[in-house]
Design a protein around this motif. Sequence first.
Motif, PDB file in Angstrom:
ATOM      1  N   PRO A   1       0.830  -1.199   0.000  1.00  0.00           N
ATOM      2  CA  PRO A   1       0.000   0.000   0.000  1.00  0.00           C
ATOM      3  C   PRO A   1       0.873   1.260   0.000  1.00  0.00           C
ATOM      4  N   PHE A   2       0.826   2.003  -1.085  1.00  0.00           N
ATOM      5  CA  PHE A   2       1.609   3.230  -1.206  1.00  0.00           C
ATOM      6  C   PHE A   2       0.840   4.379  -0.571  1.00  0.00           C
ATOM      7  N   HIS A   3       1.513   5.130   0.280  1.00  0.00           N
ATOM      8  CA  HIS A   3       0.894   6.294   0.914  1.00  0.00           C
ATOM      9  C   HIS A   3       1.793   7.501   0.753  1.00  0.00           C
ATOM     10  N   ILE A   4       1.195   8.645   0.452  1.00  0.00           N
ATOM     11  CA  ILE A   4       1.953   9.891   0.408  1.00  0.00           C
ATOM     12  C   ILE A   4       1.278  10.887   1.332  1.00  0.00           C
ATOM     13  N   HIS A   5       2.096  11.587   2.105  1.00  0.00           N
ATOM     14  CA  HIS A   5       1.562  12.621   2.990  1.00  0.00           C
ATOM     15  C   HIS A   5       1.158  13.843   2.160  1.00  0.00           C
ATOM     16  N   GLN A   6       0.243  14.639   2.707  1.00  0.00           N
ATOM     17  CA  GLN A   6      -0.024  15.990   2.206  1.00  0.00           C
ATOM     18  C   GLN A   6      -0.858  16.044   0.933  1.00  0.00           C
ATOM     19  N   VAL A   7      -1.034  14.938   0.244  1.00  0.00           N
ATOM     20  CA  VAL A   7      -1.699  14.965  -1.056  1.00  0.00           C
ATOM     21  C   VAL A   7      -2.833  13.950  -1.078  1.00  0.00           C
ATOM     22  N   GLN A   8      -4.002  14.387  -1.486  1.00  0.00           N
ATOM     23  CA  GLN A   8      -5.056  13.440  -1.859  1.00  0.00           C
ATOM     24  C   GLN A   8      -4.988  13.340  -3.387  1.00  0.00           C
ATOM     25  N   PHE A   9      -4.749  12.142  -3.886  1.00  0.00           N
ATOM     26  CA  PHE A   9      -4.508  11.956  -5.318  1.00  0.00           C
ATOM     27  C   PHE A   9      -5.650  11.190  -5.961  1.00  0.00           C
ATOM     28  N   GLN A  10      -5.568  10.992  -7.277  1.00  0.00           N
ATOM     29  CA  GLN A  10      -6.522  10.141  -7.992  1.00  0.00           C
ATOM     30  C   GLN A  10      -5.765   9.010  -8.670  1.00  0.00           C
ATOM     31  N   VAL A  11      -6.403   7.849  -8.715  1.00  0.00           N
ATOM     32  CA  VAL A  11      -5.788   6.692  -9.353  1.00  0.00           C
ATOM     33  C   VAL A  11      -6.157   6.744 -10.833  1.00  0.00           C
ATOM     34  N   LEU A  12      -5.153   6.664 -11.700  1.00  0.00           N
ATOM     35  CA  LEU A  12      -5.436   6.677 -13.144  1.00  0.00           C
ATOM     36  C   LEU A  12      -5.700   5.263 -13.651  1.00  0.00           C
ATOM     37  N   ASP A  13      -4.737   4.365 -13.454  1.00  0.00           N
ATOM     38  CA  ASP A  13      -4.935   2.999 -13.949  1.00  0.00           C
ATOM     39  C   ASP A  13      -3.868   2.068 -13.390  1.00  0.00           C
ATOM     40  N   ARG A  14      -4.033   0.790 -13.695  1.00  0.00           N
ATOM     41  CA  ARG A  14      -3.048  -0.232 -13.332  1.00  0.00           C
ATOM     42  C   ARG A  14      -2.768  -1.064 -14.578  1.00  0.00           C
ATOM     43  N   ARG A  15      -1.533  -1.474 -14.715  1.00  0.00           N
ATOM     44  CA  ARG A  15      -1.171  -2.210 -15.929  1.00  0.00           C
ATOM     45  C   ARG A  15      -0.026  -3.186 -15.657  1.00  0.00           C
ATOM     46  N   LEU A  16      -0.209  -4.418 -16.113  1.00  0.00           N
ATOM     47  CA  LEU A  16       0.832  -5.442 -15.946  1.00  0.00           C
ATOM     48  C   LEU A  16       2.058  -5.098 -16.779  1.00  0.00           C
ATOM     49  N   PHE A  17       3.225  -5.336 -16.219  1.00  0.00           N
ATOM     50  CA  PHE A  17       4.440  -5.190 -17.017  1.00  0.00           C
ATOM     51  C   PHE A  17       5.316  -6.415 -16.848  1.00  0.00           C
ATOM     52  N   ASP A  18       6.316  -6.503 -17.713  1.00  0.00           N
ATOM     53  CA  ASP A  18       7.206  -7.662 -17.735  1.00  0.00           C
ATOM     54  C   ASP A  18       8.313  -7.431 -16.710  1.00  0.00           C
ATOM     55  N   VAL A  19       8.156  -8.051 -15.546  1.00  0.00           N
ATOM     56  CA  VAL A  19       9.094  -7.791 -14.452  1.00  0.00           C
ATOM     57  C   VAL A  19      10.484  -8.339 -14.782  1.00  0.00           C
ATOM     58  N   ALA A  20      10.520  -9.540 -15.389  1.00  0.00           N
ATOM     59  CA  ALA A  20      11.823 -10.130 -15.732  1.00  0.00           C
ATOM     60  C   ALA A  20      12.592  -9.197 -16.666  1.00  0.00           C
ATOM     61  N   GLU A  21      11.866  -8.647 -17.622  1.00  0.00           N
ATOM     62  CA  GLU A  21      12.493  -7.717 -18.565  1.00  0.00           C
ATOM     63  C   GLU A  21      12.986  -6.469 -17.830  1.00  0.00           C
ATOM     64  N   TYR A  22      12.170  -6.003 -16.911  1.00  0.00           N
ATOM     65  CA  TYR A  22      12.568  -4.814 -16.153  1.00  0.00           C
ATOM     66  C   TYR A  22      13.850  -5.101 -15.353  1.00  0.00           C
ATOM     67  N   LEU A  23      13.898  -6.258 -14.701  1.00  0.00           N
ATOM     68  CA  LEU A  23      15.055  -6.566 -13.864  1.00  0.00           C
ATOM     69  C   LEU A  23      16.316  -6.717 -14.721  1.00  0.00           C
ATOM     70  N   LYS A  24      16.120  -7.143 -15.966  1.00  0.00           N
ATOM     71  CA  LYS A  24      17.261  -7.316 -16.869  1.00  0.00           C
ATOM     72  C   LYS A  24      17.727  -5.974 -17.428  1.00  0.00           C
ATOM     73  N   SER A  25      16.773  -5.209 -17.959  1.00  0.00           N
ATOM     74  CA  SER A  25      17.167  -4.038 -18.741  1.00  0.00           C
ATOM     75  C   SER A  25      16.781  -2.706 -18.115  1.00  0.00           C
ATOM     76  N   GLY A  26      15.959  -2.743 -17.081  1.00  0.00           N
ATOM     77  CA  GLY A  26      15.542  -1.475 -16.480  1.00  0.00           C
ATOM     78  C   GLY A  26      14.450  -0.756 -17.260  1.00  0.00           C
ATOM     79  N   THR A  27      13.920  -1.403 -18.293  1.00  0.00           N
ATOM     80  CA  THR A  27      12.831  -0.750 -19.023  1.00  0.00           C
ATOM     81  C   THR A  27      11.504  -1.435 -18.683  1.00  0.00           C
ATOM     82  N   ILE A  28      10.460  -0.629 -18.685  1.00  0.00           N
ATOM     83  CA  ILE A  28       9.139  -1.157 -18.387  1.00  0.00           C
ATOM     84  C   ILE A  28       8.435  -1.482 -19.695  1.00  0.00           C
TER      85      ILE A  28
END
Length: 551
Positions: free
Chosen positions: A457-484
């Motif tokens: 659960p991500f929390h930030i002080h001082q700001v009430q925000f809005q959620v835009l969306d959620r999207r699956l990404f390739d974690v293995a690829e990210y860990l290898k190359s740093g790109t999402i």
Amino acid sequence: MTRRRWLALAGSVLILVFGSSMRISLKGRMGPRAFDLPKFVDALPIPPRLILTGQHREATIRLSAFPAKLHRDLPAQIQWGYGGTTPGPTIEVERNRGVRIHWKNELPTTHIFAEPKGLDMPDMPGMPGMPMKMPDVRAITHLHGAVVSEPDPMNRAKNNDGWPDAWNVPGESQLAEYPNVQPAMTLWYHDHAMAATGRNVAAGLVGTYVIHDAYERSLNLPRGAYDIPLMLISKGVHDDGTLYYTDDINSEFWGNVASVNGKLWPYLDVEPRKYRFRVINASNARAYALDLVDAADGTPGPAFAQIGSDGGFLAAPVLLNDPTTPGSPRLTLAPAERADLIVDFSKFVGRTFTLANHSHTADDEEFLPELMQFRVRKSLRTPDASVLPAAMRAIPRLDPRAATETRRIVFDRVKHADGSVMLMMNGKGWTDPIEEKPKLGATEIWELANTLIDVHPFHIHQVQFQVLDRRLFDVAEYLKSGTIAYVGEAATPAPNERGWKDTVKLTPQMVTRIILRFAPFPGFYVYHCHILEHEDMDMMRPFRIVTPPAP
Ligand code: C2O
Ligand code: CU
Ligand code: CU
């Protein structure tokens, strides 16, 4: 050695030396005792109300230790609280009427829980003026969800947001000013001391804070005795009734029971009418998936009409657990999330409903299928004139095209050169320099990428925000190359996540995008994972809202 490095080292040694045996011994001492207690024998406590809406809007609230019973058949145990209770008083304020609270630390100098392994740092480097060794008992109160000014975060005597390093020791006092410039909403206050938040919250340092306003009153919702906070607070109880906290900061504290407003499995006798329940997940690490079921035959109980989320009213009520709608979703709350509910018992005279939990923990022994009961056995005192509104006000959407900055925060397991592994954000910890410096008034998009296999659960002080969306990404690829690299379509948030939020579930292997506007005050604030053992173990970062220099 920086604090982060020290933590990392301590953590790695711990995993090697104590890792598995620690969990076994913990389980052995837990025993079945707490689960064998008779359920639904204690009345739901209603925390005292501290109403600060009049002319004099200043109060002193003492943090102290006192004996309290979690259950009729358990011995009283020393717990910590605010104003002599846990949860502390429900502080009620009016929008745009600031209040001043003196949080006076009158705690003993020895904690009720031993410091977990992995946090036993010898010193607190890099903090000028700080003692070399952090005292066992240190506390600083944070009002979760609040907008406050924080120009001088290291000031321990005057601290509005509860900067983790500005903790007070017994005998000291923190003056906090809350301007209450936000619309009607349910906030909560809790301890936020550096590397002690989990332990202090588990000891009982939590309470509810409610902002009222004229719009809320115009809705004619259930109020007064029919407007009740329900704080869900995980607890650990040994066989002999003594309390425990995690022995090891690498194990999140689920606890083996959960109190509602300070009692285990309480009941509330209700009238056949509408109630407003402000449900707050005040647990260190435990999530809840809630519904009501008839205690006699297991049939579904009345639906929850969710009218508000963390930051106030939704645009329209969202029906959850609606028995007439197949697939109607449950109410799921990660730590620190809130839901403002209307429940209508009017058609259920004589029936009893169990507040059931369907959220499993990593360890099924700690699964808690029942939390409390509502018994519709009181007679109606006066006709129920309150209303479940068909709709509230539209929520102005923050426009992604107005965003002047997009930042990416990656939640990851970071392996250090010494072989130790820590949960961190962008590989940085609390003592690393501030990177996020949004300009006052700016709108930004934050891409929160969770490479891990559990929800944070991500929390930030001082700001009430809005959620835009959620999207699956390739974690293995990210860990290898740093790109999402996205591997799925973007999913819009659930209907009850389309209001204002200050805490959001980061689902595993997904990027959760949020849009935030940094106003109305500049200053120094904090963002972190709200699993408190992660927060204490360095999943926490400072940020600064800056005033752009005059042209
Ligand atoms: Cu609920 Cu930083 O806090
Ligand atoms: Cu907060
Ligand atoms: Cu986390």
